[in-house]
Design an enzyme around this catalytic site. Structure first.
Site, PDB file in Angstrom:
ATOM      1  N   LYS A  22       0.836  -1.208   0.000  1.00 29.35           N
ATOM      2  CA  LYS A  22       0.000   0.000   0.000  1.00 29.35           C
ATOM      3  C   LYS A  22       0.868   1.255   0.000  1.00 29.35           C
ATOM      4  CE  LYS A  22      -1.576   2.181   3.579  1.00 29.35           C
ATOM      5  NZ  LYS A  22      -1.216   3.473   4.239  1.00 29.35           N
ATOM      6  N   ASN A  23       1.884   1.287   0.854  1.00 29.02           N
ATOM      7  CA  ASN A  23       2.682   2.507   0.963  1.00 29.02           C
ATOM      8  C   ASN A  23       3.542   2.776  -0.272  1.00 29.02           C
ATOM      9  OD1 ASN A  23       1.577   3.155   3.388  1.00 29.02           O
ATOM     10  ND2 ASN A  23       3.345   2.531   4.632  1.00 29.02           N
ATOM     11  N   CYS A 117      -3.376   8.655   9.598  1.00 29.00           N
ATOM     12  CA  CYS A 117      -3.473   8.191  10.984  1.00 29.00           C
ATOM     13  C   CYS A 117      -2.890   9.213  11.946  1.00 29.00           C
ATOM     14  CB  CYS A 117      -2.749   6.857  11.138  1.00 29.00           C
ATOM     15  SG  CYS A 117      -3.712   5.486  10.510  1.00 29.00           S
ATOM     16  N   ARG A 122       2.594  15.409  12.929  1.00 28.85           N
ATOM     17  CA  ARG A 122       3.140  14.854  11.682  1.00 28.85           C
ATOM     18  C   ARG A 122       3.617  16.018  10.817  1.00 28.85           C
ATOM     19  NH1 ARG A 122       0.151   9.339   9.834  1.00 28.85           N
ATOM     20  NH2 ARG A 122       2.100   9.202   8.702  1.00 28.85           N
ATOM     21  N   ILE A 124       5.759  18.572   8.192  1.00 31.04           N
ATOM     22  CA  ILE A 124       6.231  18.462   6.809  1.00 31.04           C
ATOM     23  C   ILE A 124       7.401  19.426   6.566  1.00 31.04           C
ATOM     24  CG2 ILE A 124       4.070  17.616   5.780  1.00 31.04           C
ATOM     25  CD1 ILE A 124       3.747  20.581   4.717  1.00 31.04           C
ATOM     26  N   ASP A 125       8.028  19.858   7.665  1.00 28.80           N
ATOM     27  CA  ASP A 125       9.125  20.830   7.517  1.00 28.80           C
ATOM     28  C   ASP A 125      10.240  20.322   6.599  1.00 28.80           C
ATOM     29  OD1 ASP A 125       9.368  19.021   9.804  1.00 28.80           O
ATOM     30  OD2 ASP A 125      11.299  19.977  10.155  1.00 28.80           O
ATOM     31  N   ASP A 305       5.300   0.501  11.887  1.00 24.58           N
ATOM     32  CA  ASP A 305       3.968   0.062  11.447  1.00 24.58           C
ATOM     33  C   ASP A 305       3.653  -1.375  11.859  1.00 24.58           C
ATOM     34  OD1 ASP A 305       3.642   2.545  10.403  1.00 24.58           O
ATOM     35  OD2 ASP A 305       3.627   1.944   8.292  1.00 24.58           O
ATOM     36  N   ARG A 397      -8.340   0.856   5.183  1.00 27.96           N
ATOM     37  CA  ARG A 397      -7.379   1.753   4.504  1.00 27.96           C
ATOM     38  C   ARG A 397      -6.202   0.975   3.934  1.00 27.96           C
ATOM     39  NH1 ARG A 397      -4.717   5.823   7.944  1.00 27.96           N
ATOM     40  NH2 ARG A 397      -3.572   5.821   6.010  1.00 27.96           N
TER      41      ARG A 397
HETATM   42  C1  UD1 Z   1       5.531   6.736   6.318  1.00 25.24           C
HETATM   43  C2  UD1 Z   1       4.468   5.674   6.257  1.00 25.24           C
HETATM   44  C3  UD1 Z   1       3.948   5.397   7.672  1.00 25.24           C
HETATM   45  C4  UD1 Z   1       5.109   5.002   8.581  1.00 25.24           C
HETATM   46  C5  UD1 Z   1       6.223   6.034   8.503  1.00 25.24           C
HETATM   47  C6  UD1 Z   1       7.477   5.614   9.267  1.00 25.24           C
HETATM   48  C7  UD1 Z   1       3.466   6.020   4.088  1.00 25.24           C
HETATM   49  C8  UD1 Z   1       2.293   6.493   3.306  1.00 25.24           C
HETATM   50  N1  UD1 Z   1       3.379   6.155   5.417  1.00 25.24           N
HETATM   51  O1  UD1 Z   1       4.928   7.909   6.854  1.00 25.24           O
HETATM   52  O2  UD1 Z   1       3.005   4.339   7.598  1.00 25.24           O
HETATM   53  O3  UD1 Z   1       4.659   4.910   9.916  1.00 25.24           O
HETATM   54  O4  UD1 Z   1       6.598   6.285   7.136  1.00 25.24           O
HETATM   55  O5  UD1 Z   1       7.959   4.412   8.754  1.00 25.24           O
HETATM   56  O6  UD1 Z   1       4.426   5.513   3.539  1.00 25.24           O
HETATM   57  N2  UD1 Z   1       9.366  14.108  10.322  1.00 25.24           N
HETATM   58  C9  UD1 Z   1       9.810  15.379  10.557  1.00 25.24           C
HETATM   59  N3  UD1 Z   1       9.667  16.315   9.565  1.00 25.24           N
HETATM   60  C10 UD1 Z   1       9.111  16.024   8.357  1.00 25.24           C
HETATM   61  C11 UD1 Z   1       8.685  14.686   8.110  1.00 25.24           C
HETATM   62  C12 UD1 Z   1       8.814  13.752   9.123  1.00 25.24           C
HETATM   63  O7  UD1 Z   1      10.304  15.677  11.635  1.00 25.24           O
HETATM   64  O8  UD1 Z   1       9.023  16.910   7.499  1.00 25.24           O
HETATM   65  C13 UD1 Z   1       9.489  13.065  11.377  1.00 25.24           C
HETATM   66  C14 UD1 Z   1       8.134  12.571  11.850  1.00 25.24           C
HETATM   67  O9  UD1 Z   1       7.587  13.371  12.874  1.00 25.24           O
HETATM   68  C15 UD1 Z   1       8.470  11.174  12.346  1.00 25.24           C
HETATM   69  C16 UD1 Z   1       9.637  10.752  11.443  1.00 25.24           C
HETATM   70  O10 UD1 Z   1      10.107  11.941  10.834  1.00 25.24           O
HETATM   71  O11 UD1 Z   1       8.937  11.237  13.673  1.00 25.24           O
HETATM   72  C17 UD1 Z   1       9.296   9.746  10.378  1.00 25.24           C
HETATM   73  O12 UD1 Z   1       8.262  10.234   9.548  1.00 25.24           O
HETATM   74  P1  UD1 Z   1       8.145   9.851   8.003  1.00 25.24           P
HETATM   75  O13 UD1 Z   1       9.155   8.790   7.692  1.00 25.24           O
HETATM   76  O14 UD1 Z   1       8.177  11.103   7.220  1.00 25.24           O
HETATM   77  O15 UD1 Z   1       6.695   9.218   7.927  1.00 25.24           O
HETATM   78  P2  UD1 Z   1       5.643   9.312   6.736  1.00 25.24           P
HETATM   79  O16 UD1 Z   1       6.357   9.392   5.436  1.00 25.24           O
HETATM   80  O17 UD1 Z   1       4.621  10.332   7.063  1.00 25.24           O
END
Ligand code: UD1
Length: 432
Positions: A22-23, A117, A122, A124-125, A305, A397
Protein backbone atom coordinates in the site's frame (compact mmCIF):
# COMPACT_ATOMS: atom_id res chain seq x y z
CA UNK A 1 -21.71 0.51 11.49
CA UNK A 2 -19.85 -2.69 10.66
CA UNK A 3 -17.78 -4.80 13.02
CA UNK A 4 -15.42 -7.75 12.88
CA UNK A 5 -16.37 -10.60 15.23
CA UNK A 6 -13.73 -13.16 16.21
CA UNK A 7 -14.00 -16.30 18.29
CA UNK A 8 -10.43 -16.67 19.53
CA UNK A 9 -8.36 -19.81 19.87
CA UNK A 10 -8.11 -21.20 16.32
CA UNK A 11 -4.52 -21.99 15.27
CA UNK A 12 -3.89 -20.44 11.85
CA UNK A 13 -2.53 -22.85 9.26
CA UNK A 14 -2.07 -23.00 5.50
CA UNK A 15 -0.89 -20.45 2.95
CA UNK A 16 -1.63 -16.77 2.45
CA UNK A 17 -0.82 -14.52 -0.52
CA UNK A 18 0.43 -11.06 0.31
CA UNK A 19 -0.89 -8.10 -1.71
CA UNK A 20 1.08 -5.26 -3.28
CA UNK A 21 2.52 -2.71 -0.85
CA UNK A 22 0.00 0.00 0.00
CA UNK A 23 2.68 2.51 0.96
CA UNK A 24 4.56 1.93 -2.31
CA UNK A 25 1.45 2.05 -4.43
CA UNK A 26 0.25 5.38 -3.02
CA UNK A 27 3.61 7.00 -3.86
CA UNK A 28 3.86 5.41 -7.30
CA UNK A 29 0.32 6.44 -8.23
CA UNK A 30 1.12 10.04 -7.33
CA UNK A 31 4.46 9.82 -9.17
CA UNK A 32 2.51 8.79 -12.29
CA UNK A 33 0.84 12.22 -12.41
CA UNK A 34 4.18 13.61 -13.59
CA UNK A 35 3.85 11.52 -16.76
CA UNK A 36 2.00 12.70 -19.88
CA UNK A 37 1.40 9.18 -21.08
CA UNK A 38 -0.31 5.92 -20.10
CA UNK A 39 1.06 4.00 -17.11
CA UNK A 40 -0.10 0.51 -16.22
CA UNK A 41 0.58 -0.24 -12.57
CA UNK A 42 0.22 -3.88 -11.51
CA UNK A 43 -0.11 -5.47 -8.08
CA UNK A 44 -1.99 -2.45 -6.66
CA UNK A 45 -3.99 -3.44 -3.56
CA UNK A 46 -7.66 -2.47 -3.77
CA UNK A 47 -7.77 -0.78 -0.35
CA UNK A 48 -9.57 2.43 0.52
CA UNK A 49 -6.41 4.62 0.58
CA UNK A 50 -5.87 3.71 -3.08
CA UNK A 51 -9.51 4.38 -4.02
CA UNK A 52 -9.36 7.77 -2.30
CA UNK A 53 -6.16 8.61 -4.15
CA UNK A 54 -7.65 7.61 -7.52
CA UNK A 55 -10.52 9.95 -6.77
CA UNK A 56 -8.11 12.79 -5.98
CA UNK A 57 -6.30 12.23 -9.28
CA UNK A 58 -9.56 12.32 -11.22
CA UNK A 59 -10.46 15.58 -9.47
CA UNK A 60 -7.14 17.03 -10.66
CA UNK A 61 -8.00 16.09 -14.26
CA UNK A 62 -6.17 12.76 -14.60
CA UNK A 63 -7.52 9.32 -15.46
CA UNK A 64 -7.16 6.42 -13.03
CA UNK A 65 -9.14 3.18 -13.22
CA UNK A 66 -8.74 -0.49 -12.41
CA UNK A 67 -8.79 -2.37 -15.74
CA UNK A 68 -8.68 -5.74 -13.99
CA UNK A 69 -8.03 -7.02 -10.48
CA UNK A 70 -5.12 -5.07 -8.99
CA UNK A 71 -4.12 -3.56 -12.36
CA UNK A 72 -4.45 0.20 -12.51
CA UNK A 73 -4.40 2.23 -15.71
CA UNK A 74 -3.45 5.87 -15.38
CA UNK A 75 -3.27 8.60 -17.99
CA UNK A 76 -2.45 12.05 -16.67
CA UNK A 77 -1.73 13.67 -20.04
CA UNK A 78 -4.55 16.15 -19.51
CA UNK A 79 -4.07 16.71 -15.78
CA UNK A 80 -3.91 20.47 -15.29
CA UNK A 81 -5.01 21.38 -11.74
CA UNK A 82 -2.21 22.33 -9.30
CA UNK A 83 -4.42 22.80 -6.24
CA UNK A 84 -5.67 19.98 -4.00
CA UNK A 85 -8.08 21.29 -1.36
CA UNK A 86 -8.51 20.06 2.20
CA UNK A 87 -11.81 18.46 1.23
CA UNK A 88 -9.91 16.46 -1.39
CA UNK A 89 -6.85 15.36 0.57
CA UNK A 90 -7.91 15.22 4.21
CA UNK A 91 -8.49 11.46 4.31
CA UNK A 92 -5.06 10.35 3.27
CA UNK A 93 -1.57 11.11 4.47
CA UNK A 94 0.07 10.12 1.21
CA UNK A 95 -1.56 13.06 -0.54
CA UNK A 96 1.49 15.01 0.65
CA UNK A 97 3.29 13.39 -2.31
CA UNK A 98 1.14 15.62 -4.54
CA UNK A 99 3.45 18.47 -3.48
CA UNK A 100 6.55 16.90 -5.01
CA UNK A 101 4.80 15.52 -8.08
CA UNK A 102 2.90 18.73 -8.99
CA UNK A 103 5.99 20.81 -8.29
CA UNK A 104 8.07 18.53 -10.54
CA UNK A 105 5.58 18.72 -13.40
CA UNK A 106 4.16 22.27 -13.14
CA UNK A 107 6.77 23.97 -10.92
CA UNK A 108 3.83 24.86 -8.71
CA UNK A 109 1.70 23.07 -6.12
CA UNK A 110 -0.98 24.13 -3.66
CA UNK A 111 -1.81 21.21 -1.42
CA UNK A 112 -3.80 21.18 1.83
CA UNK A 113 -1.92 19.77 4.79
CA UNK A 114 -2.84 16.11 4.77
CA UNK A 115 -4.69 13.77 7.14
CA UNK A 116 -4.03 10.04 7.71
CA UNK A 117 -3.47 8.19 10.98
CA UNK A 118 -3.04 10.28 14.12
CA UNK A 119 0.24 9.35 15.84
CA UNK A 120 0.86 12.84 17.22
CA UNK A 121 2.54 15.68 15.36
CA UNK A 122 3.14 14.85 11.68
CA UNK A 123 5.32 17.70 10.44
CA UNK A 124 6.23 18.46 6.81
CA UNK A 125 9.12 20.83 7.52
CA UNK A 126 11.64 18.50 5.83
CA UNK A 127 9.51 18.19 2.70
CA UNK A 128 9.37 22.00 2.45
CA UNK A 129 13.06 22.37 3.23
CA UNK A 130 13.85 19.95 0.40
CA UNK A 131 11.72 21.93 -2.07
CA UNK A 132 13.43 25.16 -0.99
CA UNK A 133 16.84 23.56 -1.61
CA UNK A 134 15.66 22.90 -5.19
CA UNK A 135 14.86 26.61 -5.61
CA UNK A 136 11.17 26.74 -4.71
CA UNK A 137 9.50 29.25 -2.44
CA UNK A 138 7.21 27.78 0.18
CA UNK A 139 4.62 29.13 2.58
CA UNK A 140 1.61 27.84 4.45
CA UNK A 141 -1.58 29.89 4.31
CA UNK A 142 -5.20 29.00 5.04
CA UNK A 143 -4.16 25.36 5.58
CA UNK A 144 -2.54 25.08 2.14
CA UNK A 145 1.15 24.50 1.45
CA UNK A 146 2.00 26.87 -1.44
CA UNK A 147 5.11 25.81 -3.31
CA UNK A 148 6.35 27.57 -6.43
CA UNK A 149 9.57 27.77 -8.42
CA UNK A 150 10.64 29.70 -11.50
CA UNK A 151 12.83 26.70 -12.27
CA UNK A 152 13.82 23.68 -10.19
CA UNK A 153 17.58 23.25 -9.88
CA UNK A 154 19.32 20.14 -8.57
CA UNK A 155 20.97 20.65 -5.16
CA UNK A 156 22.28 18.92 -2.04
CA UNK A 157 19.46 18.14 0.41
CA UNK A 158 20.33 16.97 3.91
CA UNK A 159 17.49 15.33 5.82
CA UNK A 160 17.79 16.25 9.52
CA UNK A 161 15.56 13.30 10.42
CA UNK A 162 15.17 10.12 8.38
CA UNK A 163 11.81 10.66 6.69
CA UNK A 164 10.15 8.35 4.19
CA UNK A 165 7.73 11.04 3.01
CA UNK A 166 10.31 13.81 2.61
CA UNK A 167 12.74 11.50 0.80
CA UNK A 168 10.06 10.46 -1.70
CA UNK A 169 8.77 13.99 -2.16
CA UNK A 170 12.22 15.41 -2.94
CA UNK A 171 12.93 12.47 -5.26
CA UNK A 172 9.73 13.23 -7.20
CA UNK A 173 10.46 16.94 -7.66
CA UNK A 174 14.15 16.34 -8.42
CA UNK A 175 13.36 13.77 -11.11
CA UNK A 176 12.25 16.64 -13.36
CA UNK A 177 14.66 19.35 -12.06
CA UNK A 178 17.70 20.70 -13.93
CA UNK A 179 20.92 18.98 -12.85
CA UNK A 180 21.95 16.74 -9.99
CA UNK A 181 20.20 16.44 -6.62
CA UNK A 182 21.87 14.53 -3.80
CA UNK A 183 19.69 13.52 -0.85
CA UNK A 184 21.76 12.77 2.23
CA UNK A 185 20.48 10.85 5.24
CA UNK A 186 17.74 9.52 2.98
CA UNK A 187 15.23 6.93 4.22
CA UNK A 188 15.98 3.37 3.01
CA UNK A 189 12.55 1.74 3.24
CA UNK A 190 11.66 -0.83 0.55
CA UNK A 191 9.08 1.55 -0.90
CA UNK A 192 11.74 4.24 -1.49
CA UNK A 193 13.50 1.74 -3.76
CA UNK A 194 10.20 0.83 -5.39
CA UNK A 195 9.35 4.45 -6.22
CA UNK A 196 12.87 5.01 -7.61
CA UNK A 197 12.57 1.84 -9.73
CA UNK A 198 9.21 3.00 -11.05
CA UNK A 199 10.58 6.42 -11.99
CA UNK A 200 13.69 4.89 -13.59
CA UNK A 201 11.47 2.54 -15.56
CA UNK A 202 9.68 5.64 -16.90
CA UNK A 203 12.90 7.42 -17.91
CA UNK A 204 14.24 9.01 -14.71
CA UNK A 205 17.87 8.77 -13.61
CA UNK A 206 18.01 7.87 -9.91
CA UNK A 207 20.85 6.01 -8.23
CA UNK A 208 21.45 4.89 -4.66
CA UNK A 209 17.84 4.33 -3.54
CA UNK A 210 17.99 1.87 -0.64
CA UNK A 211 21.14 3.55 0.73
CA UNK A 212 21.27 6.80 2.70
CA UNK A 213 22.59 8.80 -0.27
CA UNK A 214 20.30 9.08 -3.30
CA UNK A 215 21.51 10.82 -6.46
CA UNK A 216 18.92 12.09 -8.92
CA UNK A 217 19.94 13.51 -12.28
CA UNK A 218 16.97 15.48 -13.57
CA UNK A 219 15.52 14.59 -16.98
CA UNK A 220 13.35 16.65 -19.39
CA UNK A 221 10.36 14.35 -19.22
CA UNK A 222 9.16 10.88 -18.24
CA UNK A 223 7.38 8.38 -20.46
CA UNK A 224 4.67 5.78 -19.85
CA UNK A 225 5.12 2.05 -19.28
CA UNK A 226 4.17 -0.91 -17.12
CA UNK A 227 5.37 -1.47 -13.57
CA UNK A 228 4.55 -3.92 -10.79
CA UNK A 229 4.44 -2.85 -7.12
CA UNK A 230 6.50 -4.83 -4.56
CA UNK A 231 4.80 -7.04 -1.95
CA UNK A 232 3.60 -5.38 1.24
CA UNK A 233 6.19 -5.71 4.00
CA UNK A 234 3.73 -4.63 6.68
CA UNK A 235 0.90 -6.91 5.59
CA UNK A 236 3.39 -9.81 5.46
CA UNK A 237 4.68 -8.95 8.94
CA UNK A 238 1.11 -8.75 10.24
CA UNK A 239 0.37 -12.30 8.99
CA UNK A 240 3.67 -13.58 10.41
CA UNK A 241 2.74 -12.18 13.80
CA UNK A 242 -0.84 -13.48 13.56
CA UNK A 243 0.55 -16.95 12.76
CA UNK A 244 2.84 -16.85 15.80
CA UNK A 245 0.14 -15.37 18.05
CA UNK A 246 -2.20 -18.30 17.35
CA UNK A 247 0.54 -20.96 17.65
CA UNK A 248 -0.01 -21.62 13.98
CA UNK A 249 1.94 -22.87 10.99
CA UNK A 250 1.58 -20.50 8.04
CA UNK A 251 3.41 -20.05 4.73
CA UNK A 252 3.34 -16.32 3.94
CA UNK A 253 3.68 -16.18 0.14
CA UNK A 254 4.62 -13.53 -2.43
CA UNK A 255 7.03 -11.66 -0.16
CA UNK A 256 10.62 -10.41 -0.32
CA UNK A 257 12.13 -12.23 2.71
CA UNK A 258 14.94 -9.64 2.97
CA UNK A 259 12.32 -6.98 3.81
CA UNK A 260 11.09 -9.17 6.69
CA UNK A 261 14.43 -9.84 8.39
CA UNK A 262 13.82 -7.60 11.41
CA UNK A 263 10.47 -9.32 12.02
CA UNK A 264 11.90 -12.82 11.54
CA UNK A 265 14.76 -12.00 13.94
CA UNK A 266 12.36 -10.89 16.66
CA UNK A 267 10.07 -13.89 16.19
CA UNK A 268 13.08 -16.23 16.47
CA UNK A 269 14.10 -14.46 19.72
CA UNK A 270 10.59 -15.18 21.05
CA UNK A 271 11.02 -18.87 20.24
CA UNK A 272 9.19 -19.16 16.88
CA UNK A 273 10.59 -21.14 13.95
CA UNK A 274 11.12 -19.26 10.69
CA UNK A 275 11.97 -20.87 7.35
CA UNK A 276 12.86 -18.60 4.44
CA UNK A 277 12.32 -19.51 0.79
CA UNK A 278 12.86 -17.44 -2.38
CA UNK A 279 9.58 -15.57 -2.18
CA UNK A 280 7.88 -16.90 0.93
CA UNK A 281 8.42 -17.29 4.67
CA UNK A 282 7.04 -20.03 6.91
CA UNK A 283 6.24 -19.22 10.52
CA UNK A 284 5.63 -21.95 13.12
CA UNK A 285 5.23 -21.17 16.78
CA UNK A 286 4.34 -22.78 20.11
CA UNK A 287 3.91 -21.06 23.42
CA UNK A 288 5.45 -20.21 25.81
CA UNK A 289 6.91 -17.15 24.03
CA UNK A 290 10.00 -15.54 25.54
CA UNK A 291 9.64 -11.88 26.51
CA UNK A 292 11.83 -9.63 24.32
CA UNK A 293 12.67 -5.97 23.84
CA UNK A 294 11.72 -4.23 20.59
CA UNK A 295 12.73 -0.76 19.38
CA UNK A 296 11.15 0.76 16.29
CA UNK A 297 13.56 2.42 13.89
CA UNK A 298 13.74 3.45 10.24
CA UNK A 299 14.46 0.54 7.85
CA UNK A 300 16.28 -1.83 8.22
CA UNK A 301 15.23 -1.51 11.88
CA UNK A 302 11.97 -2.91 13.22
CA UNK A 303 9.10 -1.01 11.50
CA UNK A 304 6.90 1.27 13.57
CA UNK A 305 3.97 0.06 11.45
CA UNK A 306 4.32 -3.39 13.07
CA UNK A 307 4.79 -2.10 16.61
CA UNK A 308 1.12 -2.53 17.70
CA UNK A 309 0.89 -6.04 16.23
CA UNK A 310 4.20 -7.11 17.86
CA UNK A 311 3.31 -5.64 21.24
CA UNK A 312 0.00 -7.48 21.13
CA UNK A 313 1.74 -10.85 20.74
CA UNK A 314 4.08 -9.95 23.63
CA UNK A 315 1.11 -9.49 26.01
CA UNK A 316 1.11 -13.27 26.48
CA UNK A 317 4.90 -13.86 26.53
CA UNK A 318 6.53 -15.15 29.72
CA UNK A 319 8.13 -12.25 31.57
CA UNK A 320 8.57 -8.54 30.89
CA UNK A 321 8.99 -7.08 27.41
CA UNK A 322 9.85 -3.47 26.64
CA UNK A 323 8.62 -1.94 23.39
CA UNK A 324 10.17 1.43 22.54
CA UNK A 325 8.56 3.64 19.88
CA UNK A 326 11.29 5.79 18.36
CA UNK A 327 9.51 7.07 15.24
CA UNK A 328 6.17 8.55 16.34
CA UNK A 329 5.35 10.57 19.49
CA UNK A 330 1.97 9.06 20.21
CA UNK A 331 1.56 5.55 18.91
CA UNK A 332 0.33 3.77 22.05
CA UNK A 333 -3.33 4.86 22.03
CA UNK A 334 -4.49 1.33 21.27
CA UNK A 335 -3.00 0.02 24.54
CA UNK A 336 -6.12 1.11 26.41
CA UNK A 337 -8.06 -1.35 24.23
CA UNK A 338 -5.62 -4.20 24.94
CA UNK A 339 -5.91 -3.53 28.66
CA UNK A 340 -9.65 -4.13 28.42
CA UNK A 341 -8.78 -7.58 27.11
CA UNK A 342 -6.69 -8.26 30.22
CA UNK A 343 -3.22 -7.16 29.04
CA UNK A 344 -0.84 -5.76 31.66
CA UNK A 345 0.97 -2.80 30.10
CA UNK A 346 2.38 0.45 31.47
CA UNK A 347 3.48 3.27 29.21
CA UNK A 348 6.36 5.48 30.31
CA UNK A 349 7.17 8.08 27.67
CA UNK A 350 8.23 6.29 24.51
CA UNK A 351 8.42 2.87 26.20
CA UNK A 352 5.63 0.38 26.86
CA UNK A 353 6.42 -2.14 29.59
CA UNK A 354 4.51 -5.33 28.93
CA UNK A 355 4.12 -7.89 31.74
CA UNK A 356 3.06 -11.14 30.11
CA UNK A 357 -0.30 -12.59 31.23
CA UNK A 358 -1.46 -16.20 30.68
CA UNK A 359 -4.23 -15.15 28.27
CA UNK A 360 -6.28 -12.28 26.85
CA UNK A 361 -10.06 -12.38 27.05
CA UNK A 362 -12.44 -11.26 24.30
CA UNK A 363 -14.05 -7.84 24.52
CA UNK A 364 -15.56 -5.14 22.29
CA UNK A 365 -12.63 -2.93 21.15
CA UNK A 366 -11.98 -0.05 18.76
CA UNK A 367 -9.42 0.16 15.98
CA UNK A 368 -7.71 3.44 16.92
CA UNK A 369 -5.73 3.57 13.66
CA UNK A 370 -4.84 1.34 10.71
CA UNK A 371 -2.12 -0.85 12.26
CA UNK A 372 -3.73 -0.73 15.72
CA UNK A 373 -6.80 -2.20 13.99
CA UNK A 374 -4.69 -5.13 12.76
CA UNK A 375 -3.34 -5.51 16.30
CA UNK A 376 -6.90 -5.78 17.65
CA UNK A 377 -7.58 -8.56 15.14
CA UNK A 378 -4.47 -10.42 16.33
CA UNK A 379 -5.56 -9.88 19.95
CA UNK A 380 -9.00 -11.29 19.10
CA UNK A 381 -7.46 -14.33 17.40
CA UNK A 382 -5.42 -15.20 20.52
CA UNK A 383 -8.04 -14.30 23.14
CA UNK A 384 -10.41 -16.63 24.96
CA UNK A 385 -13.97 -15.97 23.85
CA UNK A 386 -15.43 -13.38 21.51
CA UNK A 387 -13.89 -10.06 20.43
CA UNK A 388 -15.79 -7.43 18.47
CA UNK A 389 -13.78 -4.80 16.62
CA UNK A 390 -15.26 -1.45 15.60
CA UNK A 391 -14.01 1.44 13.42
CA UNK A 392 -13.22 -0.84 10.51
CA UNK A 393 -12.65 2.11 8.17
CA UNK A 394 -9.10 2.22 9.55
CA UNK A 395 -8.41 -1.43 8.73
CA UNK A 396 -9.94 -0.99 5.26
CA UNK A 397 -7.38 1.75 4.50
CA UNK A 398 -4.54 -0.73 4.22
CA UNK A 399 -5.48 -4.43 4.33
CA UNK A 400 -6.92 -6.08 1.22
CA UNK A 401 -9.41 -8.90 1.96
CA UNK A 402 -8.11 -9.15 5.52
CA UNK A 403 -11.04 -11.10 6.94
CA UNK A 404 -11.21 -13.46 3.92
CA UNK A 405 -7.47 -14.20 4.08
CA UNK A 406 -7.67 -14.99 7.81
CA UNK A 407 -10.72 -17.18 7.26
CA UNK A 408 -8.81 -19.19 4.65
CA UNK A 409 -6.18 -19.82 7.34
CA UNK A 410 -8.83 -21.20 9.68
CA UNK A 411 -9.63 -18.14 11.79
CA UNK A 412 -13.13 -17.98 13.29
CA UNK A 413 -13.76 -14.50 12.02
CA UNK A 414 -16.58 -12.69 10.29
CA UNK A 415 -17.53 -9.17 9.31
CA UNK A 416 -21.05 -8.00 9.75
CA UNK A 417 -23.33 -5.05 10.21
CA UNK A 418 -23.68 -4.11 13.85
CA UNK A 419 -27.41 -4.64 13.82
CA UNK A 420 -27.72 -7.40 16.39
CA UNK A 421 -29.30 -6.62 19.74
CA UNK A 422 -27.00 -7.02 22.75
CA UNK A 423 -28.73 -10.16 24.00
CA UNK A 424 -28.20 -11.87 20.65
CA UNK A 425 -24.45 -11.38 20.80
CA UNK A 426 -23.74 -14.54 22.80
CA UNK A 427 -25.60 -16.65 20.30
CA UNK A 428 -23.89 -14.99 17.33
CA UNK A 429 -20.52 -15.59 18.92
CA UNK A 430 -20.91 -19.34 18.73
CA UNK A 431 -21.27 -19.24 14.97
CA UNK A 432 -18.46 -16.91 13.86
C1 UD1 B 1 5.53 6.74 6.32
C2 UD1 B 1 4.47 5.67 6.26
C3 UD1 B 1 3.95 5.40 7.67
C4 UD1 B 1 5.11 5.00 8.58
C5 UD1 B 1 6.22 6.03 8.50
C6 UD1 B 1 7.48 5.61 9.27
C7 UD1 B 1 3.47 6.02 4.09
C8 UD1 B 1 2.29 6.49 3.31
N1 UD1 B 1 3.38 6.15 5.42
O1 UD1 B 1 4.93 7.91 6.85
O2 UD1 B 1 3.01 4.34 7.60
O3 UD1 B 1 4.66 4.91 9.92
O4 UD1 B 1 6.60 6.29 7.14
O5 UD1 B 1 7.96 4.41 8.75
O6 UD1 B 1 4.43 5.51 3.54
N2 UD1 B 1 9.37 14.11 10.32
C9 UD1 B 1 9.81 15.38 10.56
N3 UD1 B 1 9.67 16.32 9.57
C10 UD1 B 1 9.11 16.02 8.36
C11 UD1 B 1 8.68 14.69 8.11
C12 UD1 B 1 8.81 13.75 9.12
O7 UD1 B 1 10.30 15.68 11.63
O8 UD1 B 1 9.02 16.91 7.50
C13 UD1 B 1 9.49 13.07 11.38
C14 UD1 B 1 8.13 12.57 11.85
O9 UD1 B 1 7.59 13.37 12.87
C15 UD1 B 1 8.47 11.17 12.35
C16 UD1 B 1 9.64 10.75 11.44
O10 UD1 B 1 10.11 11.94 10.83
O11 UD1 B 1 8.94 11.24 13.67
C17 UD1 B 1 9.30 9.75 10.38
O12 UD1 B 1 8.26 10.23 9.55
P1 UD1 B 1 8.15 9.85 8.00
O13 UD1 B 1 9.16 8.79 7.69
O14 UD1 B 1 8.18 11.10 7.22
O15 UD1 B 1 6.69 9.22 7.93
P2 UD1 B 1 5.64 9.31 6.74
O16 UD1 B 1 6.36 9.39 5.44
O17 UD1 B 1 4.62 10.33 7.06
Amino acid sequence: MEKIVILGGAELSGEVDISGAKNSAVAIIVAAIMIKDVCIIENVPAVSDILVLMDIIRKLGGEAEFIKDNVLRMDCTKLCEVEASYETVRKIRASSYLMGALLGRFKEARVALPGGCDFGVRPIDLHLKGFRCLGAETNIEYGLANIKAEALKGAAVYMDTVSVGATINVMLAAALADGLTVIENAAREPHIVDVANFLNCMGANIKGAGTDVIKIKGVESLHGGTYSVIPDQIEAGTFMLAAAATQGDVLVKNVIPKHLESISAKLIEMGAEIEEFDDSVRVKARRPFKAINVKTLPYPGFPTDLQPQMLTVLTVAEGTSIVTENVWDNRFKYIAELKRMGANINVEGRAAIVEGVPRLTGSPVQATDLRAGAAMVIAGLMANGVTEIYNLNYIDRGYENFVEKLKMLGAQITRRKNDKKLDEREETAETV
